[in-house]
Design an enzyme around this catalytic site. Structure first.
Site, PDB file in Angstrom:
ATOM      1  CD  GLU A 160      -2.977  -1.023   2.259  1.00  0.00           C
ATOM      2  OE1 GLU A 160      -2.808  -0.806   3.279  1.00  0.00           O
ATOM      3  OE2 GLU A 160      -4.206  -0.974   2.256  1.00  0.00           O
TER       4      GLU A 160
ATOM      5  CG  HIS B 234      -9.949   8.014   1.625  1.00  0.00           C
ATOM      6  ND1 HIS B 234     -10.527   7.776   0.305  1.00  0.00           N
ATOM      7  CD2 HIS B 234      -9.031   6.323   1.589  1.00  0.00           C
ATOM      8  CE1 HIS B 234     -10.415   6.914  -0.363  1.00  0.00           C
ATOM      9  NE2 HIS B 234      -9.520   5.551   0.615  1.00  0.00           N
TER      10      HIS B 234
ATOM     11  NE  ARG C 194      -5.408   7.253   1.926  1.00  0.00           N
ATOM     12  CZ  ARG C 194      -5.043   5.925   2.690  1.00  0.00           C
ATOM     13  NH1 ARG C 194      -5.697   5.975   3.712  1.00  0.00           N
ATOM     14  NH2 ARG C 194      -5.381   4.898   2.427  1.00  0.00           N
TER      15      ARG C 194
ATOM     16  CG  HIS D  74      -9.540   7.935   6.332  1.00  0.00           C
ATOM     17  ND1 HIS D  74     -10.685   6.651   6.417  1.00  0.00           N
ATOM     18  CD2 HIS D  74      -8.607   6.850   6.143  1.00  0.00           C
ATOM     19  CE1 HIS D  74     -10.062   5.434   5.801  1.00  0.00           C
ATOM     20  NE2 HIS D  74      -8.883   5.520   6.195  1.00  0.00           N
TER      21      HIS D  74
ATOM     22  NE  ARG E 193      -3.978   5.867   8.460  1.00  0.00           N
ATOM     23  CZ  ARG E 193      -4.850   5.105   8.040  1.00  0.00           C
ATOM     24  NH1 ARG E 193      -4.664   3.908   9.140  1.00  0.00           N
ATOM     25  NH2 ARG E 193      -5.533   5.193   7.088  1.00  0.00           N
TER      26      ARG E 193
HETATM   27  C1  FAD Z   1     -13.451   2.680   6.097  1.00  0.00           C
HETATM   28  C2  FAD Z   1     -12.351   2.902   6.938  1.00  0.00           C
HETATM   29  C3  FAD Z   1     -11.561   1.710   6.895  1.00  0.00           C
HETATM   30  C4  FAD Z   1      -9.873   1.552   7.164  1.00  0.00           C
HETATM   31  N1  FAD Z   1      -9.143   0.524   6.759  1.00  0.00           N
HETATM   32  C5  FAD Z   1      -7.754   0.469   7.979  1.00  0.00           C
HETATM   33  C6  FAD Z   1      -7.077  -1.280   7.326  1.00  0.00           C
HETATM   34  O1  FAD Z   1      -6.659  -1.462   6.289  1.00  0.00           O
HETATM   35  N2  FAD Z   1      -5.273  -1.151   8.664  1.00  0.00           N
HETATM   36  C7  FAD Z   1      -5.977  -0.260   9.822  1.00  0.00           C
HETATM   37  O2  FAD Z   1      -4.614  -0.012  10.111  1.00  0.00           O
HETATM   38  N3  FAD Z   1      -6.303   0.508   9.414  1.00  0.00           N
HETATM   39  C8  FAD Z   1      -7.510   1.430   8.778  1.00  0.00           C
HETATM   40  N4  FAD Z   1      -8.449   1.901   9.172  1.00  0.00           N
HETATM   41  C9  FAD Z   1      -8.006   2.164  11.116  1.00  0.00           C
HETATM   42  C10 FAD Z   1      -8.188   1.348  11.283  1.00  0.00           C
HETATM   43  O3  FAD Z   1      -9.636   0.893  11.390  1.00  0.00           O
HETATM   44  C11 FAD Z   1      -8.682   1.980  12.932  1.00  0.00           C
HETATM   45  O4  FAD Z   1      -7.959   3.481  13.193  1.00  0.00           O
HETATM   46  C12 FAD Z   1      -8.733   1.234  14.025  1.00  0.00           C
HETATM   47  O5  FAD Z   1      -9.507  -0.106  13.621  1.00  0.00           O
HETATM   48  C13 FAD Z   1      -9.115   2.076  15.290  1.00  0.00           C
HETATM   49  O6  FAD Z   1      -9.272   0.964  16.123  1.00  0.00           O
HETATM   50  P1  FAD Z   1      -9.662   0.834  17.649  1.00  0.00           P
HETATM   51  O7  FAD Z   1      -9.761  -0.433  18.762  1.00  0.00           O
HETATM   52  O8  FAD Z   1      -9.083   2.167  18.349  1.00  0.00           O
HETATM   53  O9  FAD Z   1     -11.146   2.023  17.950  1.00  0.00           O
HETATM   54  P2  FAD Z   1     -12.749   1.495  17.215  1.00  0.00           P
HETATM   55  O10 FAD Z   1     -12.471   0.453  16.105  1.00  0.00           O
HETATM   56  O11 FAD Z   1     -13.394   2.596  16.169  1.00  0.00           O
HETATM   57  O12 FAD Z   1     -13.341   1.383  18.077  1.00  0.00           O
HETATM   58  C14 FAD Z   1     -13.723   2.337  19.082  1.00  0.00           C
HETATM   59  C15 FAD Z   1     -14.596   1.407  20.212  1.00  0.00           C
HETATM   60  O13 FAD Z   1     -15.071   2.409  21.138  1.00  0.00           O
HETATM   61  C16 FAD Z   1     -16.115   2.785  21.947  1.00  0.00           C
HETATM   62  N5  FAD Z   1     -16.309   4.451  22.044  1.00  0.00           N
HETATM   63  C17 FAD Z   1     -16.002   5.027  21.357  1.00  0.00           C
HETATM   64  N6  FAD Z   1     -16.753   5.714  22.677  1.00  0.00           N
HETATM   65  C18 FAD Z   1     -17.294   5.207  23.584  1.00  0.00           C
HETATM   66  C19 FAD Z   1     -17.468   5.580  24.691  1.00  0.00           C
HETATM   67  N7  FAD Z   1     -18.340   6.725  24.975  1.00  0.00           N
HETATM   68  N8  FAD Z   1     -18.862   4.521  25.867  1.00  0.00           N
HETATM   69  C20 FAD Z   1     -18.278   3.109  25.738  1.00  0.00           C
HETATM   70  N9  FAD Z   1     -17.860   3.542  24.457  1.00  0.00           N
HETATM   71  C21 FAD Z   1     -17.270   3.859  23.742  1.00  0.00           C
HETATM   72  C22 FAD Z   1     -16.916   2.221  20.377  1.00  0.00           C
HETATM   73  O14 FAD Z   1     -18.376   1.889  20.642  1.00  0.00           O
HETATM   74  C23 FAD Z   1     -15.877   1.051  19.990  1.00  0.00           C
HETATM   75  O15 FAD Z   1     -16.393   0.293  20.742  1.00  0.00           O
HETATM   76  C24 FAD Z   1     -10.062   1.966   8.581  1.00  0.00           C
HETATM   77  C25 FAD Z   1     -10.686   3.072   8.735  1.00  0.00           C
HETATM   78  C26 FAD Z   1     -12.038   3.099   7.924  1.00  0.00           C
HETATM   79  C27 FAD Z   1     -12.755   4.259   8.506  1.00  0.00           C
END
Ligand code: FAD
Length: 537
Positions: free
Chosen positions: A119, A235, A281, A342, A377
């Site tokens: 990528e 994005h 990008r 994004h 990133r």
């Molecule tokens: C469309 C898209 C494609 C992507 N593709 C990639 C990829 O291919 N590779 C890569 O490395 N990254 C990718 N990313 C980025 C990556 O997905 C995210 O950075 C990563 O998944 C974040 O994970 P996280 O566990 O930190 O948060 P999240 O997965 O966003 O989870 C957050 C959690 O916190 C909970 N939460 C939030 N606030 C509260 C609250 N006040 N009370 C209780 N619960 C709460 C939510 O309900 C959820 O359960 C992509 C992002 C998007 C949007």
């Protein structure tokens, strides 16, 4: 009286970071995992591309680190980058052992046996994936294991409101239970924020609805520093349609010859970069933004209809299908697109084990600023960061925690002075206003004047929202709005402090990078708000 729960550890967030932290913690500790909703309202589920890791003999940790540092435009913490890259292989092995259905290499070209993609920014093929739905497979794998653990209880539909602190230590939190519509108290020895990013602060975003920066705002109110909030990754192409929320149109379309057009069919990318549609990008996103602002238009168009119908349908089946749902046949007509927020590169400042400024509070995943991403990133490094830092935090917590330790009773949530709101329109209006001025004034291209305007507006909104919060019963929308306005202010203030252009931060007032700014932008709540307002109790 609000219900009181007691756990050894509370994890706020059930995405990749939260669930993997829970699985790495000792089985002897009682863990609560909170999530805002039962639906797939978190970014982890939507990740498409994959997870970066050094797995092949022609690749190396040094090379992965070099690529990451180059993308980060001089602001990465090199020790953090190297340690994270070095941990990639173990993370993939751990997931594989849990049963993660990674796509295998059928051609038997790779030594690891995994099918690897390359990528943007990566000099090697090092992205492990599960077809084009890596996040979904990852979440399903983690969730299946969580359900098997007797020591982990998941409270979905619980919206964390604020951390409870005493003498510089986190003792638990308040959370709104969407089921009974009451606020409950969670006491814990340790709390882990795994709440994801804040891209919902912008009008257009690729993120699901839950990305409202709750963890960043909660940590800030509790006295934690944040860093690099000005670096928001946009994005370039998200589907533009009133009913289509958060649908990314992959860069692969441009890679296969897709053209970016104005409404009258004219191409414009060649005016901005000799690589035209194939420019990186951030350049494409900036060019689209420029044209939209210059012409006052709502979107531009991405056209792949010059390719054969069979080619388009076989290469982009998901996009074809999704666009058809909105009566857009991409084999015949261009796709209306806008750039979209994004990824939040900055966040709550943590050390190499995810520990924050506040005792007993950790932050892992997109909510945090670990030093890995710097000013930009690199693709697929974010899921890796979730996995690496959640394990590091779990190891540190595991070494410190005393399972079953008695916890003090915490103050109940006081609802006696508030009433039901009779004006929900205020919340809806302010949501829209905030996200629009952030888009218009604090988006892809910034100026001092626009940032000052935005700061003024966020100030007014903050006062109005805090007033509303103080007088009416809480609701999930109000809680998110209260957090969004904090995050907005942090982004604006950080952007105002960086008087240069670097990575994802571009300002017309200082279009060049400057050696004076080779450090992360840090904001300290003690310097921005009176101390008494920081404590949540
Ligand atoms: C469309 C898209 C494609 C992507 N593709 C990639 C990829 O291919 N590779 C890569 O490395 N990254 C990718 N990313 C980025 C990556 O997905 C995210 O950075 C990563 O998944 C974040 O994970 P996280 O566990 O930190 O948060 P999240 O997965 O966003 O989870 C957050 C959690 O916190 C909970 N939460 C939030 N606030 C509260 C609250 N006040 N009370 C209780 N619960 C709460 C939510 O309900 C959820 O359960 C992509 C992002 C998007 C949007």
């Amino acid at each position: 009286m609000s219900h009181q729960y007691k756990f050894d550890i509370v994890i706020i967030g059930s995405g990749a970071a939260g669930l993997s932290a829970a699985l790495h913690l000792p089985a002897s500790v009682k863990i609560a995992v909170l999530a805002k909703s039962r639906n797939e309202q978190y970014s982890s589920y939507f990740a498409q591309g994959g997870i970066s890791a050094v797995l092949e003999p022609d690749d190396s940790v040094e090379q992965h680190a070099r690529d990451t540092i180059e993308a980060g435009a001089g602001l990465c913490d090199e020790a953090v980058v190297t340690a994270t890259a070095a941990a990639g292989r173990e993370c993939i092995e751990w997931l594989s052992n849990l049963g993660m259905p990674f796509t295998r290499d059928r051609q038997e070209v790779s030594a690891s046996g995994y099918h690897l993609t390359r990528e943007g920014g990566h000099s090697k093929r090092r992205v492990v994936h599960a077809a084009d739905a890596t996040g979904k497979a990852l979440q399903q794998t983690l969730q299946a294991h969580i359900l098997e653990q007797d020591n982990i209880k998941v409270f979905d539909r619980h919206v964390a409101i604020d951390l409870i602190t005493r003498e510089g230590q986190c003792q638990g939190l308040y959370a709104y239970n969407r089921g009974n519509q009451h606020v409950e108290v969670f006491a814990a020895q340790k709390v882990i924020l795994a709440t994801g990013g804040a891209s919902k602060v912008y009008l257009y975003t690729s993120n699901p609805d839950g990305s409202t920066g709750d963890g960043i705002a909660m940590a800030w109110r509790a006295g934690c520093r944040v860093a690099n909030m000005e670096f928001i990754q946009f994005h370039p192409t998200c589907l533009y349609h009133p009913e289509a929320k958060s649908f990314l149109v992959t860069e692969a379309i441009r890679g296969e010859g897709g053209k970016l057009l104005l409404a009258d069919g004219r191409q414009f990318m060649h005016n901005f970069d000799s690589r035209a549609e194939l420019a990186p990008r951030d350049i494409v996103a900036r060019a689209i933004d420029h044209e939209m602002k210059r012409l006052g238009i709502d979107c531009v168009f991405l056209d792949i209809s010059h390719k054969s119908r069979a080619f388009v349908k076989s290469h982009f089946p998901t996009i074809y299908q999704r666009c058809l749902e909105f009566d857009i046949d991409i084999t015949r007509q261009p796709i209306p697109v806008v750039p979209a927020a994004h990824y939040t590169c900055g966040g709550v400042m943590v050390d190499s084990s995810g520990a924050t400024d506040l005792g007993n509070l950790f932050a892992v995943g997109e909510v945090s600023y670990s030093g890995l991403h710097g000013a930009n990133r690199m693709a697929s490094n974010s899921l890796l960061e979730c996995l690496v830092f959640s394990r590091a935090a779990a190891e540190k917590i595991g070494a410190e925690i005393k399972p079953g330790k008695r916890l003090p009773a915490l103050p109940h949530w006081d609802e006696s002075q508030v009433t039901d709101s009779d004006e929900d329109i205020v919340v809806a209006h302010n949501w829209d206003e905030l996200r629009r001025f952030m888009w218009d004034y604090v988006g892809i291209v910034r100026t001092n004047k626009r940032l000052q305007r935005a700061l003024h507006r966020s100030d007014l909104l903050k006062r109005e929202i805090n007033d509303y919060y103080g007088n009416y019963k809480v609701s999930p929308d109000l809680l998110e709005l209260r957090n969004l306005v904090v995050v907005a202010e942090l982004i604006i203030r950080s952007a105002l402090l960086r008087k240069e252009s670097r990575g994802l931060h571009f300002t017309l007032d200082y279009p060049q990078s400057s050696k004076q700014f080779l450090a992360p932008t840090t904001l300290d709540p003690r310097q921005l708000q009176p101390r008494k307002k920081i404590a949540s109790i």
